[in-house]
Design a protein around this motif. Sequence first.
Motif, PDB file in Angstrom:
ATOM      1  N   TYR A  41       0.832  -1.197   0.000  1.00 22.04           N
ATOM      2  CA  TYR A  41       0.000   0.000   0.000  1.00 22.04           C
ATOM      3  C   TYR A  41       0.866   1.246   0.000  1.00 22.04           C
ATOM      4  O   TYR A  41       1.861   1.333   0.725  1.00 22.04           O
ATOM      5  N   SER A  42       0.466   2.226  -0.805  1.00 17.19           N
ATOM      6  CA  SER A  42       1.135   3.519  -0.820  1.00 17.19           C
ATOM      7  C   SER A  42       0.198   4.558  -1.426  1.00 17.19           C
ATOM      8  O   SER A  42      -0.331   4.348  -2.529  1.00 17.19           O
ATOM      9  N   ASP A  43      -0.047   5.640  -0.697  1.00 17.38           N
ATOM     10  CA  ASP A  43      -0.784   6.791  -1.219  1.00 17.38           C
ATOM     11  C   ASP A  43      -2.119   6.437  -1.873  1.00 17.38           C
ATOM     12  O   ASP A  43      -2.400   6.856  -2.996  1.00 17.38           O
ATOM     13  N   GLY A  44      -2.929   5.654  -1.187  1.00 17.92           N
ATOM     14  CA  GLY A  44      -4.262   5.345  -1.686  1.00 17.92           C
ATOM     15  C   GLY A  44      -4.330   4.246  -2.718  1.00 17.92           C
ATOM     16  O   GLY A  44      -5.381   4.039  -3.337  1.00 17.92           O
ATOM     17  N   CYS A  45      -3.232   3.530  -2.919  1.00 17.06           N
ATOM     18  CA  CYS A  45      -3.185   2.449  -3.908  1.00 17.06           C
ATOM     19  C   CYS A  45      -2.522   1.212  -3.309  1.00 17.06           C
ATOM     20  O   CYS A  45      -1.668   1.317  -2.432  1.00 17.06           O
ATOM     21  N   PHE A  46      -2.922   0.052  -3.820  1.00 14.44           N
ATOM     22  CA  PHE A  46      -2.194  -1.181  -3.578  1.00 14.44           C
ATOM     23  C   PHE A  46      -1.489  -1.555  -4.872  1.00 14.44           C
ATOM     24  O   PHE A  46      -2.052  -1.395  -5.964  1.00 14.44           O
ATOM     25  N   TYR A  47      -0.257  -2.059  -4.757  1.00 12.30           N
ATOM     26  CA  TYR A  47       0.524  -2.491  -5.912  1.00 12.30           C
ATOM     27  C   TYR A  47       0.788  -3.983  -5.803  1.00 12.30           C
ATOM     28  O   TYR A  47       1.145  -4.485  -4.735  1.00 12.30           O
ATOM     29  N   ASP A 116       5.717  -9.836 -19.971  1.00  9.60           N
ATOM     30  CA  ASP A 116       4.335  -9.973 -19.522  1.00  9.60           C
ATOM     31  C   ASP A 116       4.195  -9.901 -18.003  1.00  9.60           C
ATOM     32  O   ASP A 116       3.081  -9.940 -17.491  1.00  9.60           O
ATOM     33  N   THR A 117       5.309  -9.821 -17.281  1.00  6.46           N
ATOM     34  CA  THR A 117       5.235  -9.586 -15.844  1.00  6.46           C
ATOM     35  C   THR A 117       4.862  -8.127 -15.655  1.00  6.46           C
ATOM     36  O   THR A 117       5.528  -7.223 -16.168  1.00  6.46           O
ATOM     37  N   ARG A 118       3.772  -7.892 -14.949  1.00  8.75           N
ATOM     38  CA  ARG A 118       3.163  -6.576 -14.860  1.00  8.75           C
ATOM     39  C   ARG A 118       3.110  -6.057 -13.439  1.00  8.75           C
ATOM     40  O   ARG A 118       3.154  -6.812 -12.473  1.00  8.75           O
ATOM     41  N   ILE A 119       2.936  -4.744 -13.335  1.00  6.66           N
ATOM     42  CA  ILE A 119       2.610  -4.117 -12.065  1.00  6.66           C
ATOM     43  C   ILE A 119       1.145  -3.704 -12.152  1.00  6.66           C
ATOM     44  O   ILE A 119       0.755  -2.936 -13.030  1.00  6.66           O
ATOM     45  N   LEU A 120       0.365  -4.251 -11.253  1.00  8.97           N
ATOM     46  CA  LEU A 120      -1.048  -3.922 -11.147  1.00  8.97           C
ATOM     47  C   LEU A 120      -1.198  -2.866 -10.059  1.00  8.97           C
ATOM     48  O   LEU A 120      -0.702  -3.041  -8.948  1.00  8.97           O
ATOM     49  N   CYS A 121      -1.879  -1.783 -10.387  1.00  8.06           N
ATOM     50  CA  CYS A 121      -2.188  -0.740  -9.423  1.00  8.06           C
ATOM     51  C   CYS A 121      -3.674  -0.792  -9.128  1.00  8.06           C
ATOM     52  O   CYS A 121      -4.497  -0.766 -10.052  1.00  8.06           O
TER      53      CYS A 121
END
Length: 142
Positions: A41-47, A116-121
């Motif tokens: 979690y950071s600044d209103g988002c989960f990564y 194809d490895t991604r960062i989901l926000c």
Amino acid sequence: MEKLNAETAQILNERFGKDTVIALATAEDGRPHVRYVNALYSDGCFYVVTHRLSGKMRQIRRSPAVAVCGDWFTAHGDGADLGAWSAPGNAALAARLRTAFAGWIGNGHNDLADGDTRILCIRLTDGVLFHHGRRFDIDFRA
């Protein structure tokens, strides 16, 4: 419902500002799907580190509305594919995630060199947080 404030931000950062397992719910064809994911979690988002071809990413592409749940907190939000882990624009975030997820990242479960490895926000929109007998109804939208 109140805006995210210093008190609730501090509680969320203490609770989820490290490698945390949360439940992530998506929907497809009118059916709910839920799974546990490692998140930061950071600044209103989960990564979340994931794969472009995963079920969750397919479902989010079709409908970005999601829900999360973890440690006396539930929330709604919108999922967004921030692109490849290795994309130049993701370098700073990927470094933060590598540090947060140091206990397991690169252990063979994921291939960080795979495009194809991604960062989901997961950008939170609203949520309910319980802390020491208090309930906080939070609006994350600015």
